[in-house]
Design a protein around this motif. Structure first.
Motif, PDB file in Angstrom:
ATOM      1  N   THR A  82       6.403   1.170 -10.377  1.00 58.19           N
ATOM      2  CA  THR A  82       5.536   0.892  -9.234  1.00 58.19           C
ATOM      3  C   THR A  82       5.043  -0.547  -9.270  1.00 58.19           C
ATOM      4  O   THR A  82       5.085  -1.255  -8.258  1.00 58.19           O
ATOM      5  N   SER A 127       0.847  -1.212   0.000  1.00 52.60           N
ATOM      6  CA  SER A 127       0.000   0.000   0.000  1.00 52.60           C
ATOM      7  C   SER A 127       0.875   1.252   0.000  1.00 52.60           C
ATOM      8  O   SER A 127       0.545   2.244  -0.653  1.00 52.60           O
ATOM      9  N   GLN A 128       2.017   1.204   0.708  1.00 49.33           N
ATOM     10  CA  GLN A 128       2.931   2.347   0.728  1.00 49.33           C
ATOM     11  C   GLN A 128       3.567   2.571  -0.650  1.00 49.33           C
ATOM     12  O   GLN A 128       3.703   3.708  -1.100  1.00 49.33           O
ATOM     13  N   LYS A 152       2.292   1.764  -3.527  1.00 52.32           N
ATOM     14  CA  LYS A 152       1.247   2.311  -4.405  1.00 52.32           C
ATOM     15  C   LYS A 152       0.993   3.787  -4.104  1.00 52.32           C
ATOM     16  O   LYS A 152       0.820   4.587  -5.020  1.00 52.32           O
ATOM     17  N   GLU A 153       0.965   4.128  -2.805  1.00 49.38           N
ATOM     18  CA  GLU A 153       0.721   5.517  -2.412  1.00 49.38           C
ATOM     19  C   GLU A 153       1.861   6.417  -2.906  1.00 49.38           C
ATOM     20  O   GLU A 153       1.619   7.516  -3.424  1.00 49.38           O
ATOM     21  N   GLU A 154       3.107   5.933  -2.762  1.00 46.72           N
ATOM     22  CA  GLU A 154       4.248   6.717  -3.254  1.00 46.72           C
ATOM     23  C   GLU A 154       4.169   6.898  -4.767  1.00 46.72           C
ATOM     24  O   GLU A 154       4.446   7.985  -5.288  1.00 46.72           O
ATOM     25  N   PHE A 208       1.418   6.920  -6.554  1.00 47.22           N
ATOM     26  CA  PHE A 208       0.323   7.849  -6.809  1.00 47.22           C
ATOM     27  C   PHE A 208       0.768   9.291  -6.583  1.00 47.22           C
ATOM     28  O   PHE A 208       0.511  10.171  -7.415  1.00 47.22           O
ATOM     29  N   GLN A 209       1.460   9.529  -5.457  1.00 48.44           N
ATOM     30  CA  GLN A 209       1.937  10.882  -5.150  1.00 48.44           C
ATOM     31  C   GLN A 209       2.949  11.360  -6.200  1.00 48.44           C
ATOM     32  O   GLN A 209       2.919  12.518  -6.613  1.00 48.44           O
TER      33      GLN A 209
END
Length: 201
Positions: free
Chosen positions: A137, A53-54, A56-58, A60-61
Motif C-alpha cells: 500500500t 485515498s482510494q 489507502k481505503e483498499e 484498509f479493507q
C-alpha cells in the motif's frame, strides 16, 4: 505631396493597428493556454489525492479481510486443538493407560504444544500478511504521489513557459510591426513628406 504624406501615415498606422490587434490576440491566446495548463495541473493534483485515498481505503479493507480470515483460522485451530486433545485423552483412557503416567502426560503435552505452534504460526502469518500489505500500500501511495507531483510540476512549467513565450512573442511582434509600418510609411513617400514639412516649417 501633402495628401501623399497623409496617405502614407494613414496606411502605416492602419498596418500597425492591424498588426497590433493580431499580436494582442496571439498574446491572449497564449495566456489562455497557460490558464488551461494551470487548470490541468490543479485537476491532476485533485485526481492524485483521490487516487491515493482510494489506494489507502483498499489497503484498509484488505487489512480487515486478512484479520477476519486470521481470526476465523484462530478459532478453528483452537477448536481443532481442543478436539485433538479430547481424542488423545479418550484414546489413552480407552487403552487403559493411567492418565498420570509419563506416556499419557507426554502425549497431552505434545498435543498442546502442537496446538500452540499452530496458533503461533497463524499469528506470524497474520503479522507477515499485514506487513506485506502495508508495504504494498505504501509503495502504491508513494508511486501515485510521485507521479502526481511530476505531472503537476510539468503542467505548471508549461503554463509559465506558455505565458512568458506569449509575452516575448508579443514584444518581438511589436518591434516587427513598428519596423513594417515604418517601412510602409517610407516606401509610400512619407519620409519625403516629413522632410518637406520640416523645411517649410
Amino acid at each position: 505631396r501633402g495628401n501623399m504624406g497623409a496617405i502614407a501615415a494613414s496606411t502605416a498606422f492602419l498596418q500597425f493597428a492591424g498588426h497590433y490587434m493580431g499580436m494582442e490576440a496571439a498574446r491572449k491566446a497564449g495566456q489562455m493556454q497557460g490558464d488551461e495548463y494551470d487548470f490541468q495541473a490543479e485537476t491532476t493534483l485533485l485526481t492524485g489525492k483521490w487516487n491515493i485515498s482510494q489506494i489507502k481505503e483498499e489497503g484498509f479493507q484488505h487489512s480487515i479481510s486478512i484479520k477476519e480470515q486470521a481470526s476465523d483460522k484462530l478459532a478453528q485451530l483452537k477448536r481443532d486443538g481442543a478436539k485433538s486433545l479430547g481424542a488423545t485423552e479418550a484414546t489413552l483412557g480407552a487403552s487403559g493407560v493411567m492418565m498420570e503416567s509419563g506416556t499419557a502426560v507426554d502425549q497431552m503435552i505434545k498435543n498442546r504444544l502442537d496446538t500452540a505452534t499452530q496458533l503461533l504460526q497463524n499469528q506470524e502469518d497474520l503479522d507477515m500478511a499485514i506487513t506485506n500489505l502495508d508495504r504494498k500500500t505504501k509503495g502504491a501511495v508513494d508511486t501515485e504521489a510521485f507521479s502526481t507531483v511530476q505531472k503537476y510540476n510539468k503542467l505548471k512549467r508549461m503554463a509559465d513557459l506558455t505565458r512568458s513565450g506569449a509575452d516575448a512573442s508579443q514584444f518581438a511582434s511589436l518591434m516587427s510591426g513598428l519596423a513594417g509600418s515604418g517601412q510602409t510609411f517610407h516606401s509610400m513617400g512619407g519620409t519625403d513628406w516629413l522632410m518637406s514639412s520640416k523645411s517649410t516649417g
